[in-house]
Write a protein that holds these residues in place. Structure first.
Motif, PDB file in Angstrom:
ATOM      1  N   ALA A 146       0.706  -1.277  -0.132  1.00 54.15           N
ATOM      2  CA  ALA A 146       0.115   0.126   0.009  1.00 54.15           C
ATOM      3  C   ALA A 146       1.033   1.436  -0.122  1.00 54.15           C
ATOM      4  N   THR A 147       0.351   2.460  -0.607  1.00 52.73           N
ATOM      5  CA  THR A 147       0.920   3.679  -0.413  1.00 52.73           C
ATOM      6  C   THR A 147       0.051   4.319   0.693  1.00 52.73           C
ATOM      7  N   VAL A 148       0.649   4.369   1.903  1.00 54.27           N
ATOM      8  CA  VAL A 148       0.150   4.990   2.998  1.00 54.27           C
ATOM      9  C   VAL A 148       0.183   6.302   3.140  1.00 54.27           C
ATOM     10  N   ILE A 149      -1.001   7.271   3.252  1.00 51.97           N
ATOM     11  CA  ILE A 149      -1.282   8.473   3.756  1.00 51.97           C
ATOM     12  C   ILE A 149      -1.992   8.520   5.129  1.00 51.97           C
ATOM     13  N   ASP A 150      -1.227   8.673   6.057  1.00 52.83           N
ATOM     14  CA  ASP A 150      -1.872   8.126   7.486  1.00 52.83           C
ATOM     15  C   ASP A 150      -2.801   9.214   8.300  1.00 52.83           C
ATOM     16  N   GLY A 151      -2.899  10.503   7.608  1.00 53.71           N
ATOM     17  CA  GLY A 151      -3.263  11.484   7.905  1.00 53.71           C
ATOM     18  C   GLY A 151      -2.872  12.534   9.180  1.00 53.71           C
ATOM     19  N   THR A 152      -1.678  12.002   9.352  1.00 53.33           N
ATOM     20  CA  THR A 152      -0.666  13.004  10.210  1.00 53.33           C
ATOM     21  C   THR A 152      -0.113  14.122   9.900  1.00 53.33           C
ATOM     22  N   GLY A 153      -0.110  14.430   8.507  1.00 52.37           N
ATOM     23  CA  GLY A 153       0.768  15.373   7.705  1.00 52.37           C
ATOM     24  C   GLY A 153       1.978  14.865   7.130  1.00 52.37           C
ATOM     25  N   ALA A 154       2.532  13.508   7.687  1.00 55.28           N
ATOM     26  CA  ALA A 154       3.542  13.150   7.385  1.00 55.28           C
ATOM     27  C   ALA A 154       3.709  12.666   5.451  1.00 55.28           C
ATOM     28  N   SER A 155       4.871  12.537   5.181  1.00 56.61           N
ATOM     29  CA  SER A 155       4.753  12.169   3.686  1.00 56.61           C
ATOM     30  C   SER A 155       4.307  10.838   3.536  1.00 56.61           C
ATOM     31  N   ARG A 156       3.705  10.556   2.407  1.00 55.72           N
ATOM     32  CA  ARG A 156       3.207   8.964   2.205  1.00 55.72           C
ATOM     33  C   ARG A 156       4.561   8.140   1.978  1.00 55.72           C
ATOM     34  N   TYR A 157       3.932   6.892   2.217  1.00 59.95           N
ATOM     35  CA  TYR A 157       5.052   5.953   2.554  1.00 59.95           C
ATOM     36  C   TYR A 157       4.579   4.673   2.059  1.00 59.95           C
ATOM     37  N   ALA A 158       5.571   3.744   1.721  1.00 51.39           N
ATOM     38  CA  ALA A 158       5.116   2.255   1.329  1.00 51.39           C
ATOM     39  C   ALA A 158       5.143   1.479   2.255  1.00 51.39           C
ATOM     40  N   ALA A 159       4.137   0.461   2.617  1.00 47.80           N
ATOM     41  CA  ALA A 159       3.895  -0.331   3.632  1.00 47.80           C
ATOM     42  C   ALA A 159       2.762  -1.378   3.550  1.00 47.80           C
ATOM     43  N   ASP A 160       2.855  -2.568   4.414  1.00 48.29           N
ATOM     44  CA  ASP A 160       1.811  -3.311   4.355  1.00 48.29           C
ATOM     45  C   ASP A 160       0.991  -3.061   5.811  1.00 48.29           C
ATOM     46  N   ILE A 161      -0.072  -3.637   5.964  1.00 46.04           N
ATOM     47  CA  ILE A 161      -0.822  -3.098   6.928  1.00 46.04           C
ATOM     48  C   ILE A 161      -1.349  -4.664   7.513  1.00 46.04           C
ATOM     49  N   GLY A 162      -1.180  -4.931   8.632  1.00 44.65           N
ATOM     50  CA  GLY A 162      -1.750  -6.041   9.289  1.00 44.65           C
ATOM     51  C   GLY A 162      -2.993  -5.861  10.018  1.00 44.65           C
ATOM     52  N   ILE A 163      -4.028  -6.612   9.994  1.00 46.66           N
ATOM     53  CA  ILE A 163      -5.202  -6.349  10.799  1.00 46.66           C
ATOM     54  C   ILE A 163      -5.800  -7.543  11.299  1.00 46.66           C
ATOM     55  N   VAL A 164      -5.947  -7.373  12.735  1.00 49.29           N
ATOM     56  CA  VAL A 164      -6.825  -8.629  13.516  1.00 49.29           C
ATOM     57  C   VAL A 164      -8.080  -8.116  14.054  1.00 49.29           C
TER      58      VAL A 164
END
Length: 247
Positions: free
Chosen positions: A12-30
Motif C-alpha cells: 500500500a501507499t500509506v497516507i496516514d492523516g498525520t501530515g507525514a509524507s506518504r510511504y510504502a507499507a503493508d498493513i496487518g489487521i486482526v
C-alpha cells in the motif's frame, strides 16, 4: 513466519492523516483493528489484498452534511461509503431532525424540508431519543451531530418571522442543554435562510450560552456571503467570543 493476521494489505501507499509524507507499507489487521504497519513481507494472513499502485488512508470525514434522516432511512450510506467517507457531521445549517417536542407544522418549514418534506421523521421529542434511534439501528458511517437553531425555533415558536421572546429563548436553551448532555457536539445556525434570518444576533448568543460548559462548537451558514460578508463574519466571531466557544 508470522501468521496471526486476519487480513494483510500488501504494497500500500500509506497516507496516514498525520501530515507525514506518504510511504510504502503493508498493513496487518486482526479482527477490526490495525495492529501493525510496516514491512510484513515475512507474514501471512487468512486473507490478503494487494494494494500496489493504490492509496490506503484513514476514512474521510464529511464535515458538512444533511444526513440526519438518511442514517435511519438508508443506513447503508452507500453514497458516502463508496467515496471513502466513514464519518459524517450532521445537523448543519440550523437543520437537525431533533429535538421536536411537538408535531411539526404542515407543510414542513424550509429549510427543514431538506431532511424530510413530509414531516414523519421529525418524531423525536428529545435529542437523546434521536441518538438512541441511531444507536439501535447503526449506520455504516460514524457520526457527530449538531443541534439546529432553526429546528429549535420551530420546536418552540409559533411566529417564526419575529425574534424569539425571553421565554422562548429559555425554552430553547433547555433543549440545547439536553442535546449537549445527550452527545451533541454543538449548535448550528442557518442565518442565511428563512426563518432563522429573523433571529437577531443576541437571540443566537443567548440560545448558545449552554455550549460553553460542554466545550461545544458554534457552526454556521452565516447571514450573508455577498455584499455584507464582512459584517456577517464579524457577527459570527462575536457570537463565538460572547459565548466563549470555538467557531
Amino acid at each position: 513466519m508470522q501468521k496471526n493476521f486476519d487480513l494483510l494489505i500488501r504494497h500500500a501507499t500509506v497516507i496516514d492523516g498525520t501530515g507525514a509524507s506518504r510511504y510504502a507499507a503493508d498493513i496487518g489487521i486482526v479482527g477490526d483493528r490495525i495492529v501493525k504497519i510496516g514491512d510484513l513481507s515475512l507474514s501471512s494472513a487468512k486473507k490478503e489484498i494487494d494494494l500496489r499502485g493504490k492509496v490506503a488512508a484513514p476514512g474521510f470525514i464529511d464535515a458538512h452534511t444533511h444526513d440526519d434522516r438518511m442514517m435511519l432511512s438508508d443506513p447503508e450510506m452507500t453514497p458516502k461509503i463508496s467515496q471513502g467517507v466513514t464519518t459524517i457531521i450532521g445537523g448543519n445549517c440550523g437543520v437537525s431532525l431533533a429535538p421536536m417536542p411537538r408535531p411539526i407544522p404542515d407543510p414542513v418549514t424550509p429549510p427543514l424540508n431538506l431532511l424530510d418534506d413530509e414531516g414523519s421523521w421529525f418524531k423525536f421529542p428529545t435529542f437523546a431519543s434521536y441518538l438512541s434511534a441511531l444507536k439501535a439501528q447503526p449506520a455504516t458511517t460514524n457520526r457527530a451531530m449538531l443541534v439546529g437553531h432553526t429546528t429549535l425555533r420551530v420546536a418552540v415558536m409559533d411566529d417564526l418571522e419575529s425574534a424569539a421572546t425571553p421565554e422562548q429563548i429559555e425554552q430553547m436553551k433547555v433543549l440545547v442543554t439536553e442535546a449537549m448532555e445527550s452527545g451533541a457536539i454543538g449548535v448550528s445556525t442557518g442565518l442565511f435562510y428563512e426563518p432563522a434570518v429573523a433571529a437577531p444576533t443576541e437571540e443566537v448568543i443567548e440560545i448558545c450560552r449552554p455550549l460553553k460548559q460542554f466545550n461545544g462548537l458554534y457552526c454556521t451558514h452565516m447571514r450573508d456571503e455577498a455584499d455584507g460578508v464582512m459584517d456577517s463574519l464579524e457577527e459570527t466571531f462575536r457570537i463565538g467570543r460572547e459565548v466563549g466557544v470555538a467557531v
